[in-house]
Scaffold this motif. Structure first.
Motif, PDB file in Angstrom:
ATOM      1  N   ILE A  59     134.524  78.525   3.691  1.00  0.00           N
ATOM      2  CA  ILE A  59     133.627  77.378   2.274  1.00  0.00           C
ATOM      3  C   ILE A  59     132.097  77.552   3.205  1.00  0.00           C
ATOM      4  O   ILE A  59     131.344  78.869   3.058  1.00  0.00           O
ATOM      5  N   LEU A  60     132.376  77.035   4.663  1.00  0.00           N
ATOM      6  CA  LEU A  60     131.198  76.855   5.316  1.00  0.00           C
ATOM      7  C   LEU A  60     130.766  78.120   6.717  1.00  0.00           C
ATOM      8  O   LEU A  60     129.541  78.479   5.838  1.00  0.00           O
ATOM      9  N   ALA A  61     132.578  79.171   6.438  1.00  0.00           N
ATOM     10  CA  ALA A  61     131.735  80.249   7.751  1.00  0.00           C
ATOM     11  C   ALA A  61     130.707  81.093   6.726  1.00  0.00           C
ATOM     12  O   ALA A  61     129.859  81.982   6.781  1.00  0.00           O
ATOM     13  N   MET A  62     131.362  81.631   5.516  1.00  0.00           N
ATOM     14  CA  MET A  62     130.802  82.289   4.508  1.00  0.00           C
ATOM     15  C   MET A  62     129.194  81.708   4.309  1.00  0.00           C
ATOM     16  O   MET A  62     128.362  82.668   3.816  1.00  0.00           O
ATOM     17  N   ALA A  63     129.042  80.115   4.063  1.00  0.00           N
ATOM     18  CA  ALA A  63     128.220  79.897   3.618  1.00  0.00           C
ATOM     19  C   ALA A  63     126.731  80.465   4.767  1.00  0.00           C
ATOM     20  O   ALA A  63     125.474  80.642   4.881  1.00  0.00           O
ATOM     21  N   GLU A  64     127.318  80.088   5.622  1.00  0.00           N
ATOM     22  CA  GLU A  64     126.174  80.788   6.599  1.00  0.00           C
ATOM     23  C   GLU A  64     125.998  82.125   6.443  1.00  0.00           C
ATOM     24  O   GLU A  64     124.962  82.221   7.380  1.00  0.00           O
ATOM     25  N   GLU A  65     126.694  82.589   5.876  1.00  0.00           N
ATOM     26  CA  GLU A  65     126.257  84.139   5.560  1.00  0.00           C
ATOM     27  C   GLU A  65     125.723  84.071   4.634  1.00  0.00           C
ATOM     28  O   GLU A  65     124.857  85.847   3.913  1.00  0.00           O
ATOM     29  N   GLY A  66     125.459  83.188   3.845  1.00  0.00           N
ATOM     30  CA  GLY A  66     124.556  83.358   2.067  1.00  0.00           C
ATOM     31  C   GLY A  66     126.175  83.869   1.322  1.00  0.00           C
ATOM     32  O   GLY A  66     125.002  84.032   0.588  1.00  0.00           O
ATOM     33  N   ILE A  67     127.159  83.832   1.474  1.00  0.00           N
ATOM     34  CA  ILE A  67     127.713  84.018   0.497  1.00  0.00           C
ATOM     35  C   ILE A  67     128.431  82.789   0.354  1.00  0.00           C
ATOM     36  O   ILE A  67     128.917  81.961   0.669  1.00  0.00           O
ATOM     37  N   ASP A  68     128.301  82.411  -1.237  1.00  0.00           N
ATOM     38  CA  ASP A  68     129.338  81.043  -1.914  1.00  0.00           C
ATOM     39  C   ASP A  68     130.284  81.245  -2.177  1.00  0.00           C
ATOM     40  O   ASP A  68     131.215  82.400  -3.362  1.00  0.00           O
ATOM     41  N   ILE A  69     131.621  80.863  -1.544  1.00  0.00           N
ATOM     42  CA  ILE A  69     133.154  81.464  -2.233  1.00  0.00           C
ATOM     43  C   ILE A  69     133.088  79.666  -2.821  1.00  0.00           C
ATOM     44  O   ILE A  69     134.722  79.484  -2.908  1.00  0.00           O
ATOM     45  N   ALA A  70     132.781  79.092  -2.718  1.00  0.00           N
ATOM     46  CA  ALA A  70     133.066  77.463  -3.147  1.00  0.00           C
ATOM     47  C   ALA A  70     134.009  77.227  -4.503  1.00  0.00           C
ATOM     48  O   ALA A  70     134.675  76.191  -4.500  1.00  0.00           O
ATOM     49  N   GLY A  71     133.508  78.642  -5.456  1.00  0.00           N
ATOM     50  CA  GLY A  71     133.943  78.417  -6.798  1.00  0.00           C
ATOM     51  C   GLY A  71     134.914  78.780  -7.308  1.00  0.00           C
ATOM     52  O   GLY A  71     135.555  78.881  -7.606  1.00  0.00           O
ATOM     53  N   ASN A  72     135.356  79.983  -5.789  1.00  0.00           N
ATOM     54  CA  ASN A  72     136.603  80.401  -6.282  1.00  0.00           C
ATOM     55  C   ASN A  72     138.042  79.827  -6.535  1.00  0.00           C
ATOM     56  O   ASN A  72     138.015  78.577  -5.583  1.00  0.00           O
TER      57      ASN A  72
END
Length: 145
Positions: A59-72
């Motif tokens: 989740i953190l790694a993707m957030a660095e890219e501006g992509i939110d997968i936290a709700g998956n």
């Protein structure tokens, strides 16, 4: 009775990403494909033995890219998901994925981010992005022009 068909649906490829826990690699790949291809590709992800939640470092790694997968939410792999997919991409799930004729199958040999810190997950994330960019040019050649 006449049924209306949405021609856009007929041209929209479906991609299924599969890894063991559906908590890291497959979720990052699905996140990238959704972000980079938008509605041009239907994206599914599943795991042969899904975890209860997404890997927080993924989740953190993707957030660095501006992509939110936290709700998956991790999903269990079903035969139906494979049947409805045009492309099935596995990531270390062994022989758990059913095989159907006429589907495109790829196995992406990627390190498992489970239990890894952010410095170890970033290169996995970056390699997933690279592969997703190639996949998009193959599935949507009009975007590559």
């Amino acid at each position: 009775m006449i049924y209306a068909l949405d021609m856009a649906d007929l041209d929209t490829p479906t991609v299924l990403f599969v890894c063991v826990h559906n908590a890291g690699r497959s979720q990052m790949a699905a996140g990238y494909l959704r972000a980079l291809a938008g509605d041009a590709v239907e994206v599914l992800s599943a795991g042969s033995a899904p975890k209860d939640e997404i890997n927080p470092v993924a989740i953190l790694a993707m957030a660095e890219e501006g992509i939110d997968i936290a709700g998956n939410i991790p999903n269990v792999l079903t035969v139906e998901a494979v049947k409805e997919s045009d492309v099935v991409i596995t990531m270390g799930c062994g022989d758990a994925c059913p095989i159907f004729p006429g589907k495109r199958y790829e196995d992406w040999d990627l390190d498992d981010p489970a239990g890894q810190g952010i410095d170890a997950v970033r290169p996995i994330r970056d390699e997933i992005r690279r592969r997703i960019e190639v996949l998009i040019t193959e599935l949507l050649p009009e975007r590559a022009a």
